[in-house]
Design a protein around this motif. Structure first.
Motif, PDB file in Angstrom:
ATOM      1  N   ASN A 210       0.821  -1.205   0.000  1.00  0.00           N
ATOM      2  CA  ASN A 210       0.000   0.000   0.000  1.00  0.00           C
ATOM      3  C   ASN A 210       0.858   1.260   0.000  1.00  0.00           C
ATOM      4  N   SER A 211       1.961   1.228   0.754  1.00  0.00           N
ATOM      5  CA  SER A 211       2.837   2.405   0.779  1.00  0.00           C
ATOM      6  C   SER A 211       3.492   2.630  -0.580  1.00  0.00           C
ATOM      7  N   VAL A 212       3.790   1.522  -1.289  1.00  0.00           N
ATOM      8  CA  VAL A 212       4.356   1.660  -2.630  1.00  0.00           C
ATOM      9  C   VAL A 212       3.313   2.213  -3.595  1.00  0.00           C
ATOM     10  N   LEU A 213       2.092   1.695  -3.512  1.00  0.00           N
ATOM     11  CA  LEU A 213       1.027   2.144  -4.416  1.00  0.00           C
ATOM     12  C   LEU A 213       0.633   3.589  -4.155  1.00  0.00           C
ATOM     13  N   ASP A 214       0.761   4.031  -2.900  1.00  0.00           N
ATOM     14  CA  ASP A 214       0.422   5.420  -2.590  1.00  0.00           C
ATOM     15  C   ASP A 214       1.243   6.395  -3.425  1.00  0.00           C
ATOM     16  N   ALA A 215       2.501   6.041  -3.652  1.00  0.00           N
ATOM     17  CA  ALA A 215       3.358   6.928  -4.443  1.00  0.00           C
ATOM     18  C   ALA A 215       2.829   7.074  -5.865  1.00  0.00           C
ATOM     19  N   PHE A 216       2.216   5.990  -6.399  1.00  0.00           N
ATOM     20  CA  PHE A 216       1.684   6.050  -7.760  1.00  0.00           C
ATOM     21  C   PHE A 216       0.292   6.681  -7.791  1.00  0.00           C
ATOM     22  N   ARG A 217      -0.401   6.687  -6.625  1.00  0.00           N
ATOM     23  CA  ARG A 217      -1.741   7.272  -6.590  1.00  0.00           C
ATOM     24  C   ARG A 217      -1.717   8.768  -6.363  1.00  0.00           C
ATOM     25  N   ARG A 218      -0.574   9.334  -6.016  1.00  0.00           N
ATOM     26  CA  ARG A 218      -0.509  10.777  -5.834  1.00  0.00           C
ATOM     27  C   ARG A 218      -0.890  11.472  -7.126  1.00  0.00           C
ATOM     28  N   ARG A 219      -1.667  12.518  -6.987  1.00  0.00           N
ATOM     29  CA  ARG A 219      -2.110  13.207  -8.172  1.00  0.00           C
ATOM     30  C   ARG A 219      -1.703  14.664  -8.086  1.00  0.00           C
ATOM     31  N   GLY A 220      -0.617  15.000  -8.733  1.00  0.00           N
ATOM     32  CA  GLY A 220      -0.220  16.396  -8.806  1.00  0.00           C
ATOM     33  C   GLY A 220      -1.011  17.114  -9.879  1.00  0.00           C
ATOM     34  N   PHE A 221      -0.711  18.392 -10.044  1.00  0.00           N
ATOM     35  CA  PHE A 221      -1.478  19.205 -10.992  1.00  0.00           C
ATOM     36  C   PHE A 221      -0.580  20.321 -11.497  1.00  0.00           C
ATOM     37  N   ALA A 222      -0.615  20.563 -12.797  1.00  0.00           N
ATOM     38  CA  ALA A 222       0.230  21.595 -13.406  1.00  0.00           C
ATOM     39  C   ALA A 222      -0.640  22.702 -13.977  1.00  0.00           C
ATOM     40  N   VAL A 223      -0.358  23.935 -13.545  1.00  0.00           N
ATOM     41  CA  VAL A 223      -1.127  25.104 -13.982  1.00  0.00           C
ATOM     42  C   VAL A 223      -0.182  26.123 -14.601  1.00  0.00           C
ATOM     43  N   VAL A 224      -0.577  26.674 -15.727  1.00  0.00           N
ATOM     44  CA  VAL A 224       0.176  27.748 -16.374  1.00  0.00           C
ATOM     45  C   VAL A 224      -0.555  29.067 -16.149  1.00  0.00           C
ATOM     46  N   LEU A 225       0.191  30.107 -15.789  1.00  0.00           N
ATOM     47  CA  LEU A 225      -0.355  31.458 -15.670  1.00  0.00           C
ATOM     48  C   LEU A 225       0.232  32.321 -16.782  1.00  0.00           C
TER      49      LEU A 225
ATOM     50  N   VAL B  18       7.755  25.980 -33.314  1.00  0.00           N
ATOM     51  CA  VAL B  18       8.553  24.976 -32.595  1.00  0.00           C
ATOM     52  C   VAL B  18       8.601  25.295 -31.107  1.00  0.00           C
ATOM     53  N   LEU B  19       8.900  26.556 -30.778  1.00  0.00           N
ATOM     54  CA  LEU B  19       8.989  26.939 -29.373  1.00  0.00           C
ATOM     55  C   LEU B  19       7.633  26.839 -28.679  1.00  0.00           C
ATOM     56  N   GLY B  20       6.580  27.271 -29.360  1.00  0.00           N
ATOM     57  CA  GLY B  20       5.256  27.288 -28.739  1.00  0.00           C
ATOM     58  C   GLY B  20       4.725  25.920 -28.386  1.00  0.00           C
ATOM     59  N   HIS B  21       5.195  24.896 -29.094  1.00  0.00           N
ATOM     60  CA  HIS B  21       4.712  23.530 -28.847  1.00  0.00           C
ATOM     61  C   HIS B  21       5.825  22.633 -28.294  1.00  0.00           C
ATOM     62  N   SER B  22       6.806  23.231 -27.642  1.00  0.00           N
ATOM     63  CA  SER B  22       7.982  22.475 -27.212  1.00  0.00           C
ATOM     64  C   SER B  22       7.799  21.728 -25.903  1.00  0.00           C
ATOM     65  N   CYS B  23       6.772  22.045 -25.137  1.00  0.00           N
ATOM     66  CA  CYS B  23       6.582  21.413 -23.822  1.00  0.00           C
ATOM     67  C   CYS B  23       5.214  20.764 -23.732  1.00  0.00           C
ATOM     68  N   PRO B  24       5.034  19.816 -22.826  1.00  0.00           N
ATOM     69  CA  PRO B  24       3.730  19.153 -22.685  1.00  0.00           C
ATOM     70  C   PRO B  24       2.641  20.145 -22.307  1.00  0.00           C
ATOM     71  N   HIS B  25       1.417  19.838 -22.713  1.00  0.00           N
ATOM     72  CA  HIS B  25       0.290  20.666 -22.293  1.00  0.00           C
ATOM     73  C   HIS B  25       0.063  20.485 -20.796  1.00  0.00           C
ATOM     74  N   PRO B  26      -0.118  21.574 -20.046  1.00  0.00           N
ATOM     75  CA  PRO B  26      -0.401  21.449 -18.612  1.00  0.00           C
ATOM     76  C   PRO B  26      -1.826  20.964 -18.379  1.00  0.00           C
ATOM     77  N   ASP B  27      -2.155  20.728 -17.130  1.00  0.00           N
ATOM     78  CA  ASP B  27      -3.525  20.326 -16.793  1.00  0.00           C
ATOM     79  C   ASP B  27      -4.501  21.478 -16.938  1.00  0.00           C
ATOM     80  N   LEU B  28      -4.010  22.709 -16.800  1.00  0.00           N
ATOM     81  CA  LEU B  28      -4.868  23.879 -16.876  1.00  0.00           C
ATOM     82  C   LEU B  28      -4.015  25.086 -17.243  1.00  0.00           C
ATOM     83  N   THR B  29      -4.548  25.930 -18.129  1.00  0.00           N
ATOM     84  CA  THR B  29      -3.897  27.200 -18.459  1.00  0.00           C
ATOM     85  C   THR B  29      -4.843  28.330 -18.094  1.00  0.00           C
ATOM     86  N   ILE B  30      -4.385  29.223 -17.231  1.00  0.00           N
ATOM     87  CA  ILE B  30      -5.199  30.351 -16.789  1.00  0.00           C
ATOM     88  C   ILE B  30      -4.682  31.613 -17.468  1.00  0.00           C
ATOM     89  N   LEU B  31      -5.575  32.290 -18.169  1.00  0.00           N
ATOM     90  CA  LEU B  31      -5.248  33.518 -18.894  1.00  0.00           C
ATOM     91  C   LEU B  31      -5.859  34.683 -18.132  1.00  0.00           C
TER      92      LEU B  31
END
Length: 217
Positions: free
Chosen positions: A17-32, A131-144
């Motif tokens: 369970n302690s090992v699986l907990d590490a895989f169940r963590r859910r982070g989140f990436a936001v762009v401002l 090329v530059l505009g699409h160089s990184c993964p899409h985040p989970d959310l982009t806030i404009l």
């Protein structure tokens, strides 16, 4: 014997369970993203102090204040390669923190390379920006963050109001061009904006459908 087997089974289950907990963590990436004067950097710092999850703020600016490459880059492609390496390195830092279950706030993002209208660039410049505009993964959310040019100029008078208005329109137009982007009104006080953005992030994290761009005003 049965008691010992149960004890061993329970220890194994706790270990798994302690090992699986590490895989169940859910982070989140936001762009401002925002024009000058919208309070983007202040918002990022405020979220790092008030959000319920641990927060990592990663600066992802690609350009100097002039908005273009340094004149030292005479060899074609050198500037783009350097920007790619820089953005990839910072993205690795951010998405590693996301994998560890943190809220990652990207202050700026390579999406900014898409803001310059194609008509203002030659063919090579357009290719570089794509090329530059699409160089990184899409985040989970982009806030404009959005506010009228006059309001932005009153807060930070380094650039003319009409120029800030043009930048503002280009940034809000990204909502149609990048996934999971939403416009948030940045005209209220910084505390109100932080509360609104916190609500938007939390609803996106929980999988609640967000309103259309105009409804976050």
């Amino acid at each position: 014997m049965r008691a010992r087997l149960r004890s061993l089974r329970n220890r194994i289950a706790r270990g798994l369970n302690s090992v699986l907990d590490a895989f169940r963590r859910r982070g989140f990436a936001v762009v401002l993203l925002a024009p000058d004067g919208a309070g983007k950097t202040t918002l990022a710092r405020s979220l790092s102090k008030t959000f319920v999850f641990p927060v990592s703020v990663v600066y992802m600016g690609l350009y100097r204040r002039s908005g273009g490459p340094d004149r030292r880059y005479r060899v074609p492609g050198v500037f783009v390669l350097e920007r790619l390496l820089l953005s990839w390195g910072r993205a690795v830092v951010g998405y590693t923190a996301r994998a560890a279950g943190r809220l990652v706030v990207f202050d700026r993002y390579p999406y900014e390379a898409l803001l310059t209208p194609p008509g203002e660039m030659n063919r090579l410049g357009r290719a570089h920006r794509i090329v530059l505009g699409h160089s990184c993964p899409h985040p989970d959310l982009t806030i404009l963050l959005d506010a009228p040019g006059a309001v932005l100029h009153a807060r930070k008078a380094e650039r003319p109001a009409d120029e800030l208005e043009r930048v503002r329109r280009r940034i809000t137009d990204l909502q149609r061009r990048v996934p999971r982007a939403i416009v948030v009104d940045a005209t209220p006080s910084s505390d109100d904006v932080r509360r609104n953005v916190t609500d938007v992030i939390w609803r996106a994290y929980c999988g609640t459908a967000l309103d259309s761009p105009g409804n976050e005003r």
